[in-house]
Structures are given as structure tokens and as C-alpha cells.
Enzyme design. Structure first.
Site, PDB file in Angstrom:
ATOM      1  CG  ASP A  80     -13.382  -5.568   5.469  1.00 33.00           C
ATOM      2  OD1 ASP A  80     -12.999  -5.022   6.521  1.00 33.00           O
ATOM      3  OD2 ASP A  80     -13.872  -4.934   4.514  1.00 33.00           O
ATOM      4  CE  LYS A 104       0.251 -17.273  -2.055  1.00 28.13           C
ATOM      5  NZ  LYS A 104      -0.722 -18.383  -2.013  1.00 28.13           N
ATOM      6  CG  ASP A 155      -7.727  -3.773   3.474  1.00 25.14           C
ATOM      7  OD1 ASP A 155      -8.818  -3.681   4.069  1.00 25.14           O
ATOM      8  OD2 ASP A 155      -7.442  -3.098   2.463  1.00 25.14           O
ATOM      9  CE1 TYR A 183      -3.216  -2.804   0.053  1.00 22.11           C
ATOM     10  CE2 TYR A 183      -4.145  -1.871   2.025  1.00 22.11           C
ATOM     11  CZ  TYR A 183      -4.194  -2.788   1.012  1.00 22.11           C
ATOM     12  OH  TYR A 183      -5.226  -3.696   0.955  1.00 22.11           O
ATOM     13  CG  ASP A 200      -3.252 -19.845  -0.065  1.00 23.09           C
ATOM     14  OD1 ASP A 200      -2.502 -19.591   0.886  1.00 23.09           O
ATOM     15  OD2 ASP A 200      -2.918 -20.614  -0.989  1.00 23.09           O
TER      16      ASP A 200
END
Ligand code: NAD
Length: 369
Positions: free
Chosen positions: A258, A198, A254, A143, A230
Site C-alpha cells: 500500500d 524481521k 500488505d 493472518y 522497518d
């Protein structure tokens, strides 16, 4: 109690846009009902900041946020600002506050209250009793990584074609500080930490994994495991109660936070905290400004009220008062009061102000028991 009230603690109140003003007003009433001496000062932010001073994070608002002991934030954003240039859009206020105040650790608890088990889209046996904490790094990752932009591809099979690109990077100090925060949080809970990465594909997250493993040596009482993102996404909807604390980078956090929010059924129930290295923090509900219901008096104020409780616990060192608010919220839910977003047949539908009043009343009545 007496000791604490000698010091005036300053809270910056930044209601923002849409339902932000409605829900923050209720959290302020709840704080006032505690009987503590807080100095609260309000300033415009987001679209309201733009309207008042031509910028989503006006200088006066940033100054107030810097000098305050903690910040209570509502929400920002409205579709009508979508055509503004990016630097003037309401959402830039949040990014600006995170950056200027070095708020690098985002705490997002996902707790399912027993009364709301029917509000989740998952089966009751999968989610009942859920109580997990996601610790998301907020200042780094793809980001913020440079370079980024749009250009002609310099190489590869599509050399010369237009492309967009971003850079994923994490430095050692950034990983160490978020890892310490997460291990400490785990120590205060179930003493289990899952680091999500990851590492099988990304160098950045192999490095992340190595550093978290190294920091673990300082926290032998915490059990650490590593999980690919994942798999973590899958486990969050398959068996979310297996987790205690999750720590991860900005982008994975992020998305996962959610998903975790929705396990509990309503985003209107979930608080969050963003902390710096000295436990100064910005506290806000996990949801946005909900322009679709703004001004109707039906928004759920509980996420904001619970954010105020987190503020008392993490930044203002008033854990007993935080407990009182959380207990009062549980009590109004047990009484069957529900805003429309969590309404079920057999409960009583109330609006934003009535829900706030019920929490205030629960706090007051507990004083007499
Ligand atoms: P949103 O969270 O505002 O709303 C999503 C849905 O949830 C809507 O149907 C809304 O009515 C409902 N909802 C949200 N909070 C609620 C509450 N307290 N009580 C009852 N229902 C609630 O997300 P969105 O619609 O994608 O975004 C709306 C605006 O908010 C956009 O401008 C977006 O950029 C902004 N936004 C701001 C923040 C923030 O301030 N931190 C976060 C997310 C989105």
C-alpha cells in the site's frame, strides 16, 4: 493469434460492489476489442453475492471461479455491510477465493507513468521512472495462523486480564514456493530480489530468511539481499527506485504494497494479480469499492484494465495482447486524458466510460498503423 483463438479461454467476471461494476465493464470492453475469442461469464460476489444468494461468495460464483482459466475481479465492500457478522461481510469473498483456489502469490507492480509524475506526493526525482514489483505471500503468516482469539492472559505481568492474540507461523514449503515465484519474477526483470523480514526479532522471519537464502542457490543469476521491514518501509519512501523485486510475508506485504501504491500518486492506476502454483490467477485493481464515488461515473478504470493485461500475460499466455493494452493505456495518458483522481491543470478531465472508450479507440487505431 490464430492458434490462440482456436481455444476458447474462460474468464470469470466478478464485478462486486460499488465502483467494481463500473470499472470492470470498461475492462470487459477492452478485452472484447482485442479480437480474441474469450468466453466471459459474470457472477455476483461480495455485497452483491450476499444480496443475490445470502453469502458473499455464493456456491455458483465459487464454482465458476474454479472452472475458469482466470478471474477478473472488481472490488467488494460497502459500509452498509459493516454490521453483518464477519463471515457474511463482503471482504470474506476475497479471503474465500484466495483460500479455495490456493492463490498464494500476490503480484503488485508499482509503476509510475511519466505523465503522472506530478500526482505523486514525493519529489519527481525520487519517483520518476519508478518500476518495482512487490511479491507478497497471501496464504499464511499471522493472518491465518492458529491459535488465535481472545481470552484471559494465561501468564505474564497481566495474567488474568483479557487479551487478544494471534499466531505468526510459516512452514518451509510455503516459504519455498513463494521464494521460487519471486526469483522467477526477478529473472524476467532486473534480476535483483530483496527479501524483507524481521529476522532480528521474529523466529518466523529468521526461518524465512534461511529458506530464501537456500532457494537462492537455484537462481545464481539473481542478486539477493535481505532487509528488515522497518528499513524497507524507510527505503520505499527515501529511494524506491533502488528496488527491483521485493518478496515478503503476508502482513509486511500488505503494508508495504500500500505504501508503494501511493508512491505512484493514485491507487486508481495499480493492478494486481494473485496466482496459484499453475499460474491460474485472480486479477483485480489494488483499490477497494470506493463507495464515496460509486455510481457517479468518475472512477478510474485503468487499474482494472491493467489488471486484465496482467491476466493475459500471466494466466492466458497472451503476452502480445497484454503489451497492446499497456501501450494503449500509455497512449491515452499521453493524449492528456485523466479521470478526476489523476487530474492536473492542463489535462482533459474524463469519466469512467470515456476513459474506457479512449483505451478501446487506442487499441483499434493501433491495428491500422
Ligand atoms: P478504497 O480503495 O475503496 O477508496 C479509498 C479512496 O480512494 C477513496 O477516496 C476512493 O474514492 C478512492 N479511489 C479508490 N479507487 C478509485 C478509483 N478507481 N478511481 C478513483 N478514486 C478511487 O478504500 P476504502 O474507502 O478504505 O474502502 C472502501 C470499501 O472497499 C470498504 O468496504 C473496504 O472494505 C473495501 N475494500 C475492498 C478491497 C477489495 O475489494 N479488494 C480492497 C480495499 C478495500
Amino acid at each position: 493469434l490464430i492458434l490462440n483463438s482456436i481455444f476458447d479461454m474462460k474468464i470469470a467476471i466478478l464485478p462486486g460492489d460499488g465502483i467494481g461494476t463500473e470499472i470492470v465493464a470498461q475492462a470487459v470492453r477492452v478485452l472484447e476489442a482485442l479480437g480474441q475469442k474469450f468466453e466471459m461469464e459474470t457472477a455476483p460476489v461480495g455485497g452483491a453475492g450476499y444480496e443475490a444468494h445470502g453469502h458473499p461468495l455464493p456456491d455458483g460464483t465459487l464454482k465458476l471461479a474454479k472452472e475458469a482459466d482466470a478471474i477478473l475481479f472488481g472490488a467488494v465492500g460497502d459500509w452498509k455491510y459493516d454490521t453483518l457478522e464477519r463471515s457474511l461481510r463482503p471482504e470474506q469473498a476475497i479471503l474465500g477465493l484466495r483460500k479455495h483456489l490456493t492463490l498464494f502469490a500476490n503480484f503488485r507492480p508499482a509503476i509510475l507513468y511519466p505523465e503522472l509524475v506530478g500526482a505523486s506526493t514525493l519529489k519527481p526525482e525520487v519517483v520518476s521512472g519508478l518500476d518495482i514489483l512487490i511479491v507478497r505471500e497471501l496464504n499464511g503468516d499471522i493472518y491465518f495462523g492458529q491459535p488465535r482469539g481472545m481470552r484471559e492472559a494465561p501468564d505474564g505481568p497481566f495474567k488474568g486480564a483479557r487479551e487478544g492474540f494471534d499466531t505468526m507461523r510459516y512452514s518451509e514449503p510455503e516459504i519455498r514456493r513463494i521464494a521460487h515465484v519471486a526469483f522467477k519474477a526477478a529473472q524476467k526483470r532486473g534480476k535483483r530480489l530483496t527479501s524483507v523480514d524481521k529476522a532480528n526479532v521474529l523466529e518466523t522471519f529468521q526461518f524465512w530468511k534461511d529458506i530464501v537464502t537456500d532457494v537462492h542457490k537455484e537462481y545464481p543469476d539473481v542478486e539477493l539481499d535481505h532487509m528488515y521491514v522497518d528499513n524497507a518501509a524507510m527505503q520505499l519512501v527515501r529511494a524506491p527506485k533502488k528496488f527491483d523485486v521485493i518478496v515478503t510475508g503476508n502482513m509486511f506485504g500488505d503494508i508495504l504494497s500500500d505504501a508503494a501504491a501511493m508512491l505512484t500518486g493514485s491507487i486508481g492506476m495499480l493492478p494486481s494479480a494473485s496466482l496459484d502454483a499453475n499460474s491460474k490467477g485472480l486479477y483485480e485493481p489494488s483499490h477497494g469499492s470506493a463507495p464515496d464515488i460509486a455510481g457517479k461515473g468518475i472512477a478510474n478504470p485503468l487499474a482494472t484494465i491493467l489488471s486484465a493485461a496482467m491476466m493475459l500475460r500471466f494466466s492466458l499466455n497472451l503476452p502480445a495482447e497484454a503489451d497492446r493494452i499497456e501501450k494503449a493505456v500509455k497512449q491515452v495518458l499521453a493524449q492528456g486524458l485523466r479521470t478526476p483522481d489523476i487530474y492536473e491543470a492542463g489535462t482533459t478531465k474524463v469519466g469512467t466510460v470515456d476513459m474506457g472508450s479512449a483505451v478501446v479507440k487506442a487499441l483499434r487505431s493501433e491495428e491500422h498503423t
